[in-house]
Design a protein around this motif. Structure first.
Motif, mmCIF file in Angstrom:
data_model
loop_
_atom_site.group_PDB
_atom_site.id
_atom_site.type_symbol
_atom_site.label_atom_id
_atom_site.label_comp_id
_atom_site.label_asym_id
_atom_site.label_seq_id
_atom_site.Cartn_x
_atom_site.Cartn_y
_atom_site.Cartn_z
ATOM 1 N N GLY A 126 -3.634 -29.983 82.376
ATOM 2 C CA GLY A 126 -4.444 -31.369 83.434
ATOM 3 C C GLY A 126 -2.870 -31.380 84.265
ATOM 4 N N GLY A 151 -7.651 -31.689 80.336
ATOM 5 C CA GLY A 151 -7.518 -33.062 80.513
ATOM 6 C C GLY A 151 -8.166 -32.691 82.756
ATOM 7 N N CYS A 165 -7.691 -39.586 77.509
ATOM 8 C CA CYS A 165 -6.980 -38.868 77.308
ATOM 9 C C CYS A 165 -6.346 -38.889 75.759
ATOM 10 C CB CYS A 165 -5.778 -38.468 78.338
ATOM 11 S SG CYS A 165 -6.392 -39.336 80.557
#
Ligand code: PLP
Length: 274
Positions: free
Chosen positions: A19, A88, A221
């Motif tokens: 991410g 993510g 997250c």
């Protein structure tokens, strides 16, 4: 010290988080490392993009190249015993394709947080057909996707759910698009209980009293990483979701104790310790 401390059966569980970096450390990779550490797993990372951001706005997004992302994934996978993957912010279609190719080969539990934009308003994953790429290349390989109401609506191409009954329908519709399971997060519904809908083979509500706080930066997250941590530790999906929800609730409740910014501040990931 006896080497038996490091036998495979006793080793730390590992989550690979793919991410974006958040310079304010409330969301993204930084939140993932904190959430995983609080949960008792080791978090390795492969960064898709560096963002310049704080709780108010995202002022810059600097994506890495496909080669740079693949090199990080390869370096981690060739040395660490990864047990689960968390996805993510993927930044753009090219990086999303790198990740899609990797998870197809990896055969590991994958928690996909379909990060399209930040609460502060900025787009975090850009490009033509990004929703289609999510649907066709990532969702079929995810053990769980964790959209919020707006992300679910985008992935389905319909208006956002207005109540829990809509959420059940949309969670099922998303699962029919290929994900093994869906956790549709109802945090944006203006109800006294924050109710999420987990759809594995039927809808299952997960509700918790709404915490009245403006400090929720990075909560998505954090939740997805805590679920990946539970899966890495061998919990079932429903157990991992329940444990992660309890953890995130505590971290949101304790967030104001950090007392750092007026609005959209970070969670206190280590509320069990300080
Ligand atoms: N920045 C990064 C790098 C992220 O990955 C995310 C969410 O996944 C965000 C920002 C969004 O944070 P929030 O919407 O919780 O403020």
């Amino acid at each position: 010290m006896a080497d038996s401390q490091h036998t495979p059966a006793q080793r730390a569980r590992v989550v690979l988080s793919i991410g974006g970096s958040d310079s304010s450390a409330g969301a993204g990779i930084q939140a993932d490392i904190k959430a995983g550490a609080a949960f008792g797993v080791y978090v390795a990372t492969a960064i898709t993009a560096v963002t310049a951001q704080n709780s108010a706005s995202v002022s810059g997004i600097y994506a890495l190249t496909a080669q740079q992302l693949r090199a990080q994934i390869d370096a981690v996978m060739s040395s660490l015993p990864v047990d689960a993957i968390k996805l993510g912010m993927l930044a753009n279609g090219e990086l999303l394709q790198v990740v899609a190719e990797f998870i197809r080969e990896a055969c590991l539990p994958v928690v996909l947080d379909p990060v399209l934009g930040a609460t502060s308003g900025s787009a975090l994953t850009n490009g033509a057909d990004i929703d289609t790429l999510y649907r066709e290349h990532l969702m079929p390989h995810a053990s769980l996707i964790t959209p919020n109401l707006l992300e679910a609506a985008r992935l389905l191409g319909c208006p956002p759910a207005k109540d829990y009954a809509d959420m059940e329908q949309q969670a099922q519709a998303l699962q029919q698009l290929g994900a093994r399971a869906v956790l549709l997060k109802g945090g944006h519904l203006n109800t006294p209980l924050a109710c999420d809908c987990l759809f594995i083979d039927r809808p299952q509500p997960f509700s918790a009293p709404r915490v009245d706080t403006p400090h929720t930066h990075g909560s998505g997250c954090t939740l997805a990483t805590a679920i990946a941590a539970g899966l890495a530790q061998g919990l079932t999906l429903a157990q991992a979701v329940a444990a992660a929800k309890t953890y995130v609730q505590g971290a949101i409740q304790a967030g104001p104790r950090l007392n750092l910014v007026q609005d959209n501040g970070p969670l206190q990931h280590f509320y069990q310790y300080w």
